[in-house]
Design a protein around this motif. Structure first.
Motif, PDB file in Angstrom:
ATOM      1  N   LEU A   1       0.826  -1.204   0.000  1.00  0.00           N
ATOM      2  CA  LEU A   1       0.000   0.000   0.000  1.00  0.00           C
ATOM      3  C   LEU A   1       0.864   1.259   0.000  1.00  0.00           C
ATOM      4  CD1 LEU A   1      -2.841   1.334   0.292  1.00  0.00           C
ATOM      5  CD2 LEU A   1      -2.465   1.259   2.784  1.00  0.00           C
ATOM      6  N   ILE A   2       0.482   2.187  -0.868  1.00  0.00           N
ATOM      7  CA  ILE A   2       1.061   3.530  -0.863  1.00  0.00           C
ATOM      8  C   ILE A   2      -0.054   4.496  -0.495  1.00  0.00           C
ATOM      9  CG2 ILE A   2       2.176   5.354  -2.214  1.00  0.00           C
ATOM     10  CD1 ILE A   2       3.105   3.138  -4.155  1.00  0.00           C
ATOM     11  N   VAL A   3       0.197   5.378   0.456  1.00  0.00           N
ATOM     12  CA  VAL A   3      -0.755   6.421   0.813  1.00  0.00           C
ATOM     13  C   VAL A   3      -0.134   7.775   0.513  1.00  0.00           C
ATOM     14  CG1 VAL A   3      -2.110   7.507   2.635  1.00  0.00           C
ATOM     15  CG2 VAL A   3      -1.809   5.016   2.621  1.00  0.00           C
ATOM     16  N   VAL A   4      -0.809   8.560  -0.314  1.00  0.00           N
ATOM     17  CA  VAL A   4      -0.416   9.949  -0.544  1.00  0.00           C
ATOM     18  C   VAL A   4      -1.215  10.787   0.438  1.00  0.00           C
ATOM     19  CG1 VAL A   4      -0.258  11.831  -2.198  1.00  0.00           C
ATOM     20  CG2 VAL A   4      -0.007   9.459  -2.989  1.00  0.00           C
TER      21      VAL A   4
ATOM     22  N   ILE B   1      -3.594   4.950  -2.390  1.00  0.00           N
ATOM     23  CA  ILE B   1      -4.718   5.695  -1.835  1.00  0.00           C
ATOM     24  C   ILE B   1      -4.302   7.146  -1.632  1.00  0.00           C
ATOM     25  CG2 ILE B   1      -6.045   6.049   0.299  1.00  0.00           C
ATOM     26  CD1 ILE B   1      -6.344   3.060   0.528  1.00  0.00           C
ATOM     27  N   GLY B   2      -5.172   8.050  -2.027  1.00  0.00           N
ATOM     28  CA  GLY B   2      -4.981   9.457  -1.719  1.00  0.00           C
ATOM     29  C   GLY B   2      -5.826   9.812  -0.518  1.00  0.00           C
TER      30      GLY B   2
ATOM     31  N   HIS C   1      -9.076  11.140   6.083  1.00  0.00           N
ATOM     32  CA  HIS C   1     -10.145  10.599   5.250  1.00  0.00           C
ATOM     33  C   HIS C   1      -9.645  10.421   3.824  1.00  0.00           C
ATOM     34  CE1 HIS C   1     -11.158  14.586   3.423  1.00  0.00           C
ATOM     35  NE2 HIS C   1     -10.778  15.030   4.596  1.00  0.00           N
ATOM     36  N   ARG C   2     -10.227   9.466   3.163  1.00  0.00           N
ATOM     37  CA  ARG C   2      -9.780   9.056   1.838  1.00  0.00           C
ATOM     38  C   ARG C   2     -10.333   9.975   0.758  1.00  0.00           C
ATOM     39  NH1 ARG C   2     -10.263   2.847  -0.477  1.00  0.00           N
ATOM     40  NH2 ARG C   2      -9.540   3.277  -2.596  1.00  0.00           N
ATOM     41  N   LEU C   3      -9.493  10.302  -0.206  1.00  0.00           N
ATOM     42  CA  LEU C   3      -9.874  11.120  -1.352  1.00  0.00           C
ATOM     43  C   LEU C   3      -9.900  10.331  -2.641  1.00  0.00           C
ATOM     44  CD1 LEU C   3      -7.718  14.309  -0.670  1.00  0.00           C
ATOM     45  CD2 LEU C   3     -10.174  14.044  -0.271  1.00  0.00           C
ATOM     46  N   ALA C   4      -8.970   9.420  -2.811  1.00  0.00           N
ATOM     47  CA  ALA C   4      -8.875   8.657  -4.069  1.00  0.00           C
ATOM     48  C   ALA C   4      -8.333   7.272  -3.799  1.00  0.00           C
ATOM     49  CB  ALA C   4      -7.947   9.392  -5.042  1.00  0.00           C
TER      50      ALA C   4
ATOM     51  N   VAL D   1      -0.886  13.813  -7.486  1.00  0.00           N
ATOM     52  CA  VAL D   1       0.248  12.960  -7.128  1.00  0.00           C
ATOM     53  C   VAL D   1      -0.148  11.489  -7.202  1.00  0.00           C
ATOM     54  CG1 VAL D   1       1.884  12.372  -5.300  1.00  0.00           C
ATOM     55  CG2 VAL D   1       1.287  14.773  -5.713  1.00  0.00           C
ATOM     56  N   HIS D   2      -1.348  11.180  -6.723  1.00  0.00           N
ATOM     57  CA  HIS D   2      -1.876   9.812  -6.816  1.00  0.00           C
ATOM     58  C   HIS D   2      -1.873   9.328  -8.258  1.00  0.00           C
ATOM     59  CE1 HIS D   2      -5.158   6.903  -7.404  1.00  0.00           C
ATOM     60  NE2 HIS D   2      -4.968   6.522  -6.148  1.00  0.00           N
TER      61      HIS D   2
END
Length: 261
Positions: free
Chosen positions: A163-166, A246-247, A258-261, A224-225
């Motif tokens: 998992l990558i989180v921006v 996940i953005g 909270h999640r955006l993308a 960036v995502h």
């Protein structure tokens, strides 16, 4: 600009759909050698890590649980940690002497977090994670360059991180600077103009004032995502379910992610 290895894992009611799960990590001889050289995770070292983990339980009041191995599991762990953080019930996991000794021989982080340099948004704190859990990369405004891309790719391709989180955040100073520079037409000194140039495509021109800055924070995370998701090797792993990007954004006023993308 204003703006951690076995572990105990929290659970929570925030499932997010991901396609597939991460199969056992493969890789070429080159990657095996590189992984060994850079992490010190030789077979003997890894074996010692397992043995030390088994003996670490008496020093920790919580039972050991497996590291998240799929994108969904990893996001659930991060979400559970953020719930603890904002409820002031942090566990500050994986800081005891036994865990520190174990981590001397190998690391197995379960998420890469690409976040801003803002001193108010340290990923290990806002997600209540400890040593060996997260690989964090921080630049003003989550701006990408070759070093950042290489760092993210190393975590995913060599360590098998699923998992990558921006992670953007409310009241980002780098975003504010980019918006202000566009409005004034002035160039920022030294290398800061590079940050402005990278953030500028995300500027929301449909809003004004602080609303523009806030909207641009979210738009920049999505930008960036999308750039990361377009990287060929990362895209291939996303396609077969071994990786998710996940953005998200962190609100300074509520301490919630909270999640955006």
């Amino acid at each position: 600009m204003n703006s951690h290895a076995t572990s105990h894992r929290g659970t929570g009611p925030e499932p997010h759909p991901f396609a597939g799960s991460r199969p056992p990590a493969g890789g070429t001889v080159r990657r095996t050698l590189l992984r060994t050289a850079l992490t010190g995770a030789a077979a003997l070292g890894a074996g010692l890590g397992v043995a030390r983990t088994a003996t670490a339980a008496p020093t920790d009041s919580r039972p050991a649980e497996p590291r998240p191995g799929t994108p969904e599991q990893a996001w659930r762990e991060l979400a559970a940690g953020n719930r603890r953080w904002r409820a002031f019930r942090e566990r500050h996991p994986h800081e005891n002497p036994a865990m520190r000794r174990t981590l001397a021989t190998a690391q197995h982080p379960f998420a890469v977090v690409l976040g801003c340099i803002d001193s108010r948004v340290p990923p290990e704190l806002v997600f209540d994670q400890g040593l060996g859990d997260l690989m964090t990369v921080r630049t003003a405004g989550e701006v990408l360059d070759e070093a950042v891309l290489g760092s993210v790719a190393y975590g995913v391709l060599e360590l098998g991180i699923p998992l990558i989180v921006v992670l953007g955040h409310q009241s980002c100073g780098a975003v504010r600077a980019a918006v202000s520079a566009e409005q004034s037409g002035e160039r920022l000194p030294a290398h800061m103009q590079y940050l402005v140039d990278q953030i500028s495509p995300a500027i929301d021109h449909g809003r004004e004032g602080d609303a523009r800055i806030d909207a641009t924070v979210s738009a920049n995370v999505r930008l960036v995502h999308s750039r990361l998701a377009a990287e060929p090797e990362l895209a291939a792993m996303i396609g077969n379910g071994r990786l998710a990007i996940i953005g998200a954004r962190y609100e300074l006023t509520t301490q919630a992610v909270h999640r955006l993308a």
